[in-house]
Design an enzyme around this catalytic site. Structure first.
Site, mmCIF file in Angstrom:
data_model
loop_
_atom_site.group_PDB
_atom_site.id
_atom_site.type_symbol
_atom_site.label_atom_id
_atom_site.label_comp_id
_atom_site.label_asym_id
_atom_site.label_seq_id
_atom_site.Cartn_x
_atom_site.Cartn_y
_atom_site.Cartn_z
ATOM 1 N N TYR A 149 36.730 40.590 56.866
ATOM 2 C CA TYR A 149 36.192 39.271 56.461
ATOM 3 C C TYR A 149 36.504 38.214 57.524
ATOM 4 O O TYR A 149 37.483 37.480 57.417
ATOM 5 C CB TYR A 149 36.830 38.838 55.136
ATOM 6 N N TRP A 154 36.532 30.787 47.403
ATOM 7 C CA TRP A 154 37.688 30.811 46.496
ATOM 8 C C TRP A 154 38.928 31.349 47.198
ATOM 9 O O TRP A 154 40.048 30.979 46.875
ATOM 10 C CB TRP A 154 37.370 31.461 45.142
ATOM 11 N N GLN A 178 31.024 30.522 44.634
ATOM 12 C CA GLN A 178 32.129 31.340 44.083
ATOM 13 C C GLN A 178 32.886 30.487 43.063
ATOM 14 O O GLN A 178 32.661 29.268 42.997
ATOM 15 C CB GLN A 178 33.072 31.788 45.197
ATOM 16 N N GLY A 231 32.925 36.553 42.447
ATOM 17 C CA GLY A 231 34.064 37.008 43.239
ATOM 18 C C GLY A 231 34.448 38.447 42.922
ATOM 19 O O GLY A 231 35.312 39.007 43.565
ATOM 20 N N ASP A 280 32.674 41.561 43.050
ATOM 21 C CA ASP A 280 31.404 42.150 43.487
ATOM 22 C C ASP A 280 30.857 43.302 42.640
ATOM 23 O O ASP A 280 29.756 43.248 42.145
ATOM 24 C CB ASP A 280 31.540 42.677 44.915
ATOM 25 N N ARG A 294 34.666 50.896 48.375
ATOM 26 C CA ARG A 294 33.713 49.774 48.423
ATOM 27 C C ARG A 294 32.517 50.005 47.480
ATOM 28 O O ARG A 294 32.342 51.087 46.947
ATOM 29 C CB ARG A 294 33.199 49.622 49.866
ATOM 30 N N TRP A 340 36.456 46.435 42.404
ATOM 31 C CA TRP A 340 36.657 45.709 41.147
ATOM 32 C C TRP A 340 36.473 46.614 39.931
ATOM 33 O O TRP A 340 36.233 46.135 38.827
ATOM 34 C CB TRP A 340 35.697 44.506 41.083
ATOM 35 N N GLU A 389 44.541 44.049 49.973
ATOM 36 C CA GLU A 389 43.504 43.375 49.175
ATOM 37 C C GLU A 389 43.609 43.779 47.701
ATOM 38 O O GLU A 389 43.521 42.964 46.804
ATOM 39 C CB GLU A 389 42.140 43.755 49.757
#
Ligand code: 9WN
Length: 439
Positions: free
Chosen positions: A32, A38, A110, A169, A171, A206, A363, A406
């Site tokens: 990133y 955010w 976001q 946020g 994804d 991912r 997520w 992360e």
């Protein structure tokens, strides 16, 4: 706290330093390379304890990308980072009459953590200096919240909608599965894009290519409609009232009301918005049977029964009654999430017992520090101390033993996604300073 966290705090500061771009902090070294909205708010919360000027710079540079209609874009692009995809050209923001030319930005939002970060800077910083910053940023925050309640609140119930999974946020959260599946797109309708994320971290951590096709398509819906929100609303197959974003809006409005009071301005609009959104979260999105708040799909006019940790975050904004907060805590303290009487780490992002749970796929199961930070603060607010302590311990243990990642595997604690991740470092620092664990 008795343990010495000085080394850990230094490691966290080194991560932020390593990701500092000169005007803002990127979320992670390679994955990133730009400024995310955010992320910057969480990062400013971390800086606020030891580097007030950085904390201010972080938010100031983000708001340089604010559109004239108040929208705060989810990415403010760093002109020096060339190899990120989708880059600035993909968004075609010049089609919007409101988007600026410099810096270039994305065309979505976001969650609005910013007012909360600004109040943090005031609380922990030197007051005279912080007051100057508050004066400078207040009109921008006000325009941002006005945008949200004007353009994202078509039903007037204070439940703001998102029109892209990236806006939440989270994804590839299972919340979006059905809504994304319903979108059938002809290959010609998918704008050309290249994935670079999977060249940097494992494919298995991912989102899938099918999800990325839909992410790209939903960007196209925005620019095809010249970023005119009324037109997008008619055209967009993905419109969702999201619990996490709305929870953060409640908290941000309460904090903006505080800021208004400090500046001798009228806090009423922000209090009204906070009350309205909180009431609708309680009357429309609470599910008694599962002790959770669910998202709402505006396209099908129905509740999305997805058991994600974000469904408990209303604790963070003081939304549930005490009775409901206790029920939420009981649900957290179960096999679905993280039981106090078992060896378990922090709260995973998705119910471990539901289909599609994955310990590593972004997520869809891993532990995220920002969600746990919100839960921790919420649990503390309701004096649910035992559970709050467990969450706090894990928030310290994971980065200490497994690195500043992360996200983390909820069973093994192994770090996934990007290493040297900024908001993990920043929120860890916030926790350490708030608990007086470092001096
Ligand atoms: C897309 C930067 C961002 C976070 C999001 C997270 C992830 C981007 C991506 O990274 O999203 O915006 O490339 O997957 O999901 O929450 O802000 O850290």
């Amino acid at each position: 706290m008795t343990e010495d966290y000085t080394d850990l705090a230094q490691q966290a500061k080194d991560v932020l330093e390593g990701n500092w771009l000169g005007h803002a902090t990127k979320p992670a070294p390679n994955l990133y390379p730009h400024q995310w909205s955010w992320d910057s708010a969480f990062i400013a919360i971390g800086y606020s304890h030891f580097n007030q000027s950085r904390a201010e710079k972080e938010l100031r540079s983000l708001f340089e990308g604010q559109w004239q209609n108040g929208l705060v874009p989810h990415i403010v692009f760093n002109p020096k980072a060339k190899d990120y995809s989708p880059g600035p050209e993909f968004w075609q923001t010049r089609r919007s009459p409101y988007a600026g030319r410099k810096p270039l930005t994305s065309g979505i939002i976001q969650p609005p953590v910013h007012a909360t970060a600004v109040l943090h800077i005031y609380e922990y910083g030197k007051k005279k200096r912080a007051l100057r910053f508050l004066k400078e940023i207040f009109p921008k925050l006000k325009a941002w919240h006005e945008y949200l309640y004007r353009d994202r609140n078509p039903d007037g119930d204070g439940l703001l909608y998102i029109r892209h999974p990236w806006e939440s946020g989270q994804d590839n959260s299972p919340i979006w599965d059905q809504a994304l599946k319903r979108i059938t797109i002809k290959p010609d309708d998918i704008p050309l894009y290249k994935r670079v994320d999977t060249e940097i971290v494992g494919n298995e951590d991912r989102p899938s290519n099918a999800e990325y096709d839909r992410y790209a398509y939903l960007v196209k819906v925005g620019y095809d409609n010249n970023y005119n929100e009324e037109r997008i609303r008619k055209d967009c197959p993905f419109l969702i009232k999201d619990v996490l974003l709305n929870t953060i809006a409640v908290k941000a409005n309460r904090d903006l009301a505080e800021i208004a009071l400090i500046l001798d301005k009228d806090p009423t609009p922000f209090i009204k918005w906070a009350d309205l959104t909180a009431r609708s979260l309680n009357t429309k999105l609470w599910n008694e049977e599962s002790s959770i708040y669910f998202d709402f799909d505006m396209t099908t006019n129905s509740i999305i029964e997805s058991h994600v940790a974000a469904g408990f975050t209303p604790l963070f904004a003081g939304v549930p009654s005490r009775e409901r907060a206790i029920k939420i805590c009981d649900r957290l303290n179960s096999n679905s999430f993280c039981r106090l009487d078992r060896v378990c780490l922090a709260v995973p992002s998705y119910d471990k017992e539901k289909p599609g749970f994955s310990p590593n796929r972004y997520w869809r199961g891993p532990i995220w520090i920002n969600v746990n930070w919100m839960l921790y603060r919420g649990l503390k607010h309701y004096a649910l101390h035992d559970y709050a302590e467990r969450v706090k311990k894990s928030m310290l243990k994971l980065p200490e033993e497994c690195g500043i990642y992360e996200y983390y595997d909820p069973d093994t604690g192994r770090g996934h996604g990007a290493d040297h991740f900024s908001w993990t470092a920043a929120l860890l620092l916030d926790l350490l300073y708030e608990e007086d664990a470092i001096v």
